[in-house]
Design an enzyme around this catalytic site. Sequence first.
Site, PDB file in Angstrom:
ATOM      1  N   CYS A  22       0.828  -1.206   0.000  1.00 44.34           N
ATOM      2  CA  CYS A  22       0.000   0.000   0.000  1.00 44.34           C
ATOM      3  C   CYS A  22       0.863   1.257   0.000  1.00 44.34           C
ATOM      4  O   CYS A  22       1.953   1.259   0.570  1.00 44.34           O
ATOM      5  CB  CYS A  22      -0.849  -0.040   1.262  1.00 44.34           C
ATOM      6  SG  CYS A  22      -2.246   1.037   1.137  1.00 44.34           S
ATOM      7  N   ASP A  70      -6.938  -3.366  10.820  1.00 42.81           N
ATOM      8  CA  ASP A  70      -5.800  -2.456  10.935  1.00 42.81           C
ATOM      9  C   ASP A  70      -5.765  -1.928  12.369  1.00 42.81           C
ATOM     10  O   ASP A  70      -6.629  -2.233  13.186  1.00 42.81           O
ATOM     11  CB  ASP A  70      -5.973  -1.334   9.893  1.00 42.81           C
ATOM     12  CG  ASP A  70      -4.717  -0.505   9.714  1.00 42.81           C
ATOM     13  OD1 ASP A  70      -3.643  -0.919  10.198  1.00 42.81           O
ATOM     14  OD2 ASP A  70      -4.802   0.586   9.118  1.00 42.81           O
TER      15      ASP A  70
HETATM   16  O1  LIG Z   1      -0.761   4.650   4.701  1.00 39.25           O
HETATM   17  C1  LIG Z   1      -1.354   5.645   5.096  1.00 39.25           C
HETATM   18  O2  LIG Z   1      -0.780   6.730   5.224  1.00 39.25           O
HETATM   19  C2  LIG Z   1      -2.811   5.573   5.450  1.00 39.25           C
HETATM   20  C3  LIG Z   1      -3.484   6.737   5.755  1.00 39.25           C
HETATM   21  C4  LIG Z   1      -4.832   6.708   6.076  1.00 39.25           C
HETATM   22  C5  LIG Z   1      -5.522   5.511   6.079  1.00 39.25           C
HETATM   23  C6  LIG Z   1      -4.861   4.326   5.767  1.00 39.25           C
HETATM   24  C7  LIG Z   1      -3.511   4.332   5.457  1.00 39.25           C
HETATM   25  N1  LIG Z   1      -2.828   3.179   5.152  1.00 39.25           N
HETATM   26  C8  LIG Z   1      -3.293   1.872   5.448  1.00 39.25           C
HETATM   27  O3  LIG Z   1      -2.895   1.517   6.756  1.00 39.25           O
HETATM   28  C9  LIG Z   1      -2.608   0.137   6.801  1.00 39.25           C
HETATM   29  C10 LIG Z   1      -1.381  -0.176   7.609  1.00 39.25           C
HETATM   30  O4  LIG Z   1      -0.295   0.577   7.279  1.00 39.25           O
HETATM   31  P1  LIG Z   1       1.119   0.282   7.977  1.00 39.25           P
HETATM   32  O5  LIG Z   1       1.658  -0.969   7.333  1.00 39.25           O
HETATM   33  O6  LIG Z   1       0.902   0.116   9.431  1.00 39.25           O
HETATM   34  O7  LIG Z   1       1.939   1.475   7.654  1.00 39.25           O
HETATM   35  C11 LIG Z   1      -2.517  -0.350   5.391  1.00 39.25           C
HETATM   36  O8  LIG Z   1      -3.669  -1.157   5.223  1.00 39.25           O
HETATM   37  C12 LIG Z   1      -2.670   0.859   4.543  1.00 39.25           C
HETATM   38  O9  LIG Z   1      -3.614   0.536   3.530  1.00 39.25           O
END
Ligand SMILES: O=C(O)c1ccccc1N[C@@H]1O[C@H](COP(=O)(O)O)[C@@H](O)[C@H]1O
Length: 233
Positions: free
Chosen positions: A10, A142
């Site tokens: 992502c 998440d």
């Molecule tokens: O990645 C971002 O900045 C974000 C912002 C707002 C909503 C979702 C976002 N990302 C999602 O968060 C999860 C986990 O991210 P991480 O691996 O802990 O950094 C992932 O599913 C992104 O899609």
Amino acid sequence: MRGRPRVKICGIRSLVDAELAIKAGAQAIAFNFVPTSKRYIHPEKAREIIQVLPPYISVAGVFADEPRYSVEEIVSFCRLEVLQFHGHEDPEYCRRWSYRIIKAFRLRAEGATTVSVGALASWEELLREAGRYAEVCAFLLDTDVPGLGGAGRTFDWSLVQGDLPKPVIVGGGLTPDNVGAAIMALRPYAVDVASGVETNGQKDGAKMRAFVQAVDVAGELDDEDELDDASEW
Ligand SMILES: O=C(O)c1ccccc1N[C@@H]1O[C@H](COP(=O)(O)O)[C@@H](O)[C@H]1O
């Protein structure tokens, strides 16, 4: 689930990021259209990247509390295939899309004692919420973090105490070092990572490869435990 989970990377912000993710072995990549995210990408730029992608790679867009017309506009402009709703979208908002929808639930962060508005703090709450979203194709679990996501922090995995009615994607603070443990603990359909494959805020090809390899190893171990069951995804 069961067997080798799919990998979604992502926060793709350049063609190089996309190529590295695909070469590393990701089945899906996602573009972040949450304006406040440090991984935000302008739809024009996302479209340029998507136009030159090879086939058989799933392309998702991440949105949070975005008006429906605006999502519709971005989705058709960029030709996204899957929409990830990461904010406070209710079941009604998630209905009647002509695209596959993933609804993210934010769960209490590991070590935290409270949750923010809309986040979930128990298995019972998660099960009840999941039951309300009949028209989505999967749930993304998440972590409850400021800014809604993408902070590289894990949630309390022990909150997940059984199966949900749709395939489960696990995200939140996954890295090449902990993704195997997450898979063995939660047995998800897919795993999702943003921060854990970055260095100094940029996607890192070596970390992406290490992440996918760790998923392969854990997926193989999981396969050995499982008999084929066509009724499960
Ligand atoms: O990645 C971002 O900045 C974000 C912002 C707002 C909503 C979702 C976002 N990302 C999602 O968060 C999860 C986990 O991210 P991480 O691996 O802990 O950094 C992932 O599913 C992104 O899609």
